[in-house]
Design a protein around this motif. Structure first.
Motif, PDB file in Angstrom:
ATOM      1  N   VAL A   1     -71.105 -43.190   7.533  1.00 27.73           N
ATOM      2  CA  VAL A   1     -71.338 -44.081   6.384  1.00 27.73           C
ATOM      3  C   VAL A   1     -71.910 -45.413   6.860  1.00 27.73           C
ATOM      4  O   VAL A   1     -72.827 -45.963   6.244  1.00 27.73           O
ATOM      5  N   ALA A   2     -71.406 -45.929   7.978  1.00 29.32           N
ATOM      6  CA  ALA A   2     -71.919 -47.192   8.524  1.00 29.32           C
ATOM      7  C   ALA A   2     -73.387 -47.059   8.901  1.00 29.32           C
ATOM      8  O   ALA A   2     -74.184 -47.975   8.655  1.00 29.32           O
ATOM      9  N   ALA A   3     -73.757 -45.918   9.491  1.00 31.24           N
ATOM     10  CA  ALA A   3     -75.156 -45.703   9.864  1.00 31.24           C
ATOM     11  C   ALA A   3     -76.064 -45.702   8.633  1.00 31.24           C
ATOM     12  O   ALA A   3     -77.204 -46.166   8.692  1.00 31.24           O
ATOM     13  N   LEU A   4     -75.529 -45.211   7.512  1.00 27.98           N
ATOM     14  CA  LEU A   4     -76.313 -45.224   6.268  1.00 27.98           C
ATOM     15  C   LEU A   4     -76.435 -46.631   5.692  1.00 27.98           C
ATOM     16  O   LEU A   4     -77.414 -46.954   5.023  1.00 27.98           O
ATOM     17  N   GLY A   5     -75.424 -47.463   5.941  1.00 27.75           N
ATOM     18  CA  GLY A   5     -75.425 -48.807   5.366  1.00 27.75           C
ATOM     19  C   GLY A   5     -76.164 -49.827   6.188  1.00 27.75           C
ATOM     20  O   GLY A   5     -76.774 -50.754   5.655  1.00 27.75           O
ATOM     21  N   VAL A   6     -76.131 -49.665   7.494  1.00 30.50           N
ATOM     22  CA  VAL A   6     -76.806 -50.627   8.370  1.00 30.50           C
ATOM     23  C   VAL A   6     -78.278 -50.244   8.448  1.00 30.50           C
ATOM     24  O   VAL A   6     -78.614 -49.073   8.486  1.00 30.50           O
ATOM     25  N   ARG A   7     -79.112 -51.231   8.513  1.00 27.11           N
ATOM     26  CA  ARG A   7     -80.545 -50.970   8.564  1.00 27.11           C
ATOM     27  C   ARG A   7     -80.881 -50.128   9.787  1.00 27.11           C
ATOM     28  O   ARG A   7     -80.667 -50.537  10.906  1.00 27.11           O
ATOM     29  N   CYS A   8     -81.381 -48.953   9.561  1.00 28.51           N
ATOM     30  CA  CYS A   8     -81.883 -48.118  10.643  1.00 28.51           C
ATOM     31  C   CYS A   8     -83.334 -47.782  10.345  1.00 28.51           C
ATOM     32  O   CYS A   8     -84.200 -47.951  11.160  1.00 28.51           O
ATOM     33  N   TRP A   9     -83.577 -47.334   9.127  1.00 25.93           N
ATOM     34  CA  TRP A   9     -84.910 -46.911   8.729  1.00 25.93           C
ATOM     35  C   TRP A   9     -85.340 -47.618   7.441  1.00 25.93           C
ATOM     36  O   TRP A   9     -86.281 -47.229   6.801  1.00 25.93           O
ATOM     37  N   GLN A  10     -84.622 -48.677   7.075  1.00 23.57           N
ATOM     38  CA  GLN A  10     -84.898 -49.393   5.836  1.00 23.57           C
ATOM     39  C   GLN A  10     -85.192 -50.859   6.147  1.00 23.57           C
ATOM     40  O   GLN A  10     -84.719 -51.375   7.150  1.00 23.57           O
ATOM     41  N   PRO A  11     -85.909 -51.529   5.282  1.00 20.00           N
ATOM     42  CA  PRO A  11     -86.182 -52.950   5.526  1.00 20.00           C
ATOM     43  C   PRO A  11     -84.935 -53.828   5.360  1.00 20.00           C
ATOM     44  O   PRO A  11     -84.802 -54.835   6.024  1.00 20.00           O
ATOM     45  N   GLU A  12     -84.017 -53.444   4.480  1.00 24.76           N
ATOM     46  CA  GLU A  12     -82.807 -54.238   4.219  1.00 24.76           C
ATOM     47  C   GLU A  12     -81.562 -53.378   4.404  1.00 24.76           C
ATOM     48  O   GLU A  12     -81.533 -52.221   3.991  1.00 24.76           O
ATOM     49  N   PRO A  13     -80.510 -53.924   5.003  1.00 26.37           N
ATOM     50  CA  PRO A  13     -79.261 -53.163   5.088  1.00 26.37           C
ATOM     51  C   PRO A  13     -78.603 -53.037   3.711  1.00 26.37           C
ATOM     52  O   PRO A  13     -78.815 -53.877   2.840  1.00 26.37           O
ATOM     53  N   ARG A  14     -77.831 -51.992   3.527  1.00 26.16           N
ATOM     54  CA  ARG A  14     -77.058 -51.816   2.290  1.00 26.16           C
ATOM     55  C   ARG A  14     -75.670 -52.383   2.533  1.00 26.16           C
ATOM     56  O   ARG A  14     -74.815 -51.726   3.119  1.00 26.16           O
ATOM     57  N   HIS A  15     -75.463 -53.592   2.078  1.00 24.43           N
ATOM     58  CA  HIS A  15     -74.223 -54.307   2.373  1.00 24.43           C
ATOM     59  C   HIS A  15     -73.002 -53.615   1.763  1.00 24.43           C
ATOM     60  O   HIS A  15     -71.944 -53.570   2.389  1.00 24.43           O
ATOM     61  N   LEU A  16     -73.134 -53.091   0.561  1.00 22.07           N
ATOM     62  CA  LEU A  16     -72.009 -52.426  -0.091  1.00 22.07           C
ATOM     63  C   LEU A  16     -71.580 -51.195   0.714  1.00 22.07           C
ATOM     64  O   LEU A  16     -70.387 -50.977   0.964  1.00 22.07           O
ATOM     65  N   VAL A  17     -72.555 -50.390   1.137  1.00 24.60           N
ATOM     66  CA  VAL A  17     -72.252 -49.180   1.913  1.00 24.60           C
ATOM     67  C   VAL A  17     -71.631 -49.556   3.259  1.00 24.60           C
ATOM     68  O   VAL A  17     -70.651 -48.936   3.702  1.00 24.60           O
ATOM     69  N   ALA A  18     -72.170 -50.583   3.908  1.00 25.89           N
ATOM     70  CA  ALA A  18     -71.605 -51.030   5.194  1.00 25.89           C
ATOM     71  C   ALA A  18     -70.183 -51.547   5.004  1.00 25.89           C
ATOM     72  O   ALA A  18     -69.309 -51.320   5.846  1.00 25.89           O
ATOM     73  N   GLY A  19     -69.916 -52.237   3.904  1.00 23.39           N
ATOM     74  CA  GLY A  19     -68.573 -52.732   3.613  1.00 23.39           C
ATOM     75  C   GLY A  19     -67.586 -51.597   3.399  1.00 23.39           C
ATOM     76  O   GLY A  19     -66.452 -51.636   3.902  1.00 23.39           O
ATOM     77  N   VAL A  20     -68.024 -50.570   2.669  1.00 20.38           N
ATOM     78  CA  VAL A  20     -67.163 -49.398   2.454  1.00 20.38           C
ATOM     79  C   VAL A  20     -66.881 -48.708   3.797  1.00 20.38           C
ATOM     80  O   VAL A  20     -65.745 -48.310   4.081  1.00 20.38           O
ATOM     81  N   ALA A  21     -67.906 -48.599   4.637  1.00 21.50           N
ATOM     82  CA  ALA A  21     -67.721 -48.016   5.970  1.00 21.50           C
ATOM     83  C   ALA A  21     -66.698 -48.823   6.761  1.00 21.50           C
ATOM     84  O   ALA A  21     -65.864 -48.259   7.475  1.00 21.50           O
ATOM     85  N   GLY A  22     -66.752 -50.140   6.620  1.00 14.77           N
ATOM     86  CA  GLY A  22     -65.784 -50.996   7.296  1.00 14.77           C
ATOM     87  C   GLY A  22     -64.360 -50.690   6.862  1.00 14.77           C
ATOM     88  O   GLY A  22     -63.447 -50.632   7.698  1.00 14.77           O
ATOM     89  N   LEU A  23     -64.162 -50.477   5.560  1.00 15.23           N
ATOM     90  CA  LEU A  23     -62.816 -50.154   5.065  1.00 15.23           C
ATOM     91  C   LEU A  23     -62.348 -48.799   5.590  1.00 15.23           C
ATOM     92  O   LEU A  23     -61.180 -48.627   5.958  1.00 15.23           O
TER      93      LEU A  23
END
Length: 189
Positions: A102-124
């Motif tokens: 989930v963190a890999a999907l939220g952090v910018r890997c192949w996108q111009p902007e990171p998905r902060h909500l997804v990264a936050g959920v991954a953090g939880l």
């Protein structure tokens, strides 16, 4: 506004600490040395038992002779802290893997902007996985001297327990760092 080309620091910290925590927790879960029993009566002085959550090994240190798969004559594996560790440690590893995906999907890997909500959920999710492995590590440490052992022997903490504890702490810190991504969600709204 133009997208920032920098990945936020909290995401980098989370993505460094959590895989390190996963490796430490995996090693701690699999290696048979949560507790060492030495100076066992009626045994040579250099014999050490290493007890993990899955196996008991007997090592003769002077000749480096190690034999795992020893019989559990004292009922060590029936003890509640060992049983809880057998359930929670592998569960924690699975939850950590899910959190990292989930963190890999939220952090910018192949996108111009990171998905902060997804990264936050991954953090939880990663915070939860760290807590899931911290509970059995801490409980086992608390009960270390109460678990069955030959009377008169010396008990010490094994390296697997230390690695599990450190791995749990790294996952918790990494999860908290990723959860800080929620701050950016609130700013965007």
């Amino acid at each position: 506004h133009l997208p920032s080309m920098r990945t936020p620091t909290e995401m980098i910290v989370g993505l460094v600490l959590c895989p390190c925590g996963l490796l430490l927790t995996l090693t701690g879960t699999l290696a048979p040395s949560w507790r060492q029993v030495s100076l066992i009566p009626d045994q040579p002085v250099d014999v050490v038992w290493e007890q993990g959550i899955w196996d008991i090994c007997r090592e003769r240190q002077s000749i480096h002779d190690r034999l795992c798969g020893q019989a559990d004559e004292l009922g060590y594996f029936e003890q509640v802290p060992v049983r809880v560790a057998q359930g929670l440690m592998p569960s924690s590893l699975v939850v950590t893997l899910v959190g990292l995906v989930v963190a890999a999907l939220g952090v910018r890997c192949w996108q111009p902007e990171p998905r902060h909500l997804v990264a936050g959920v991954a953090g939880l999710v990663l915070l939860l996985s760290g807590l899931m492995s911290l509970v059995p590590s801490s409980w086992y440490t608390q009960e270390l001297w109460a678990l069955p052992a030959p009377s008169g022997s010396t008990l010490t903490v094994g390296y697997s327990l230390v690695l599990s504890y450190l791995g749990s702490c790294l996952e918790i810190l990494g999860g908290l760092a990723l959860a800080l991504s929620f701050h950016h969600c609130c700013k965007e709204r």
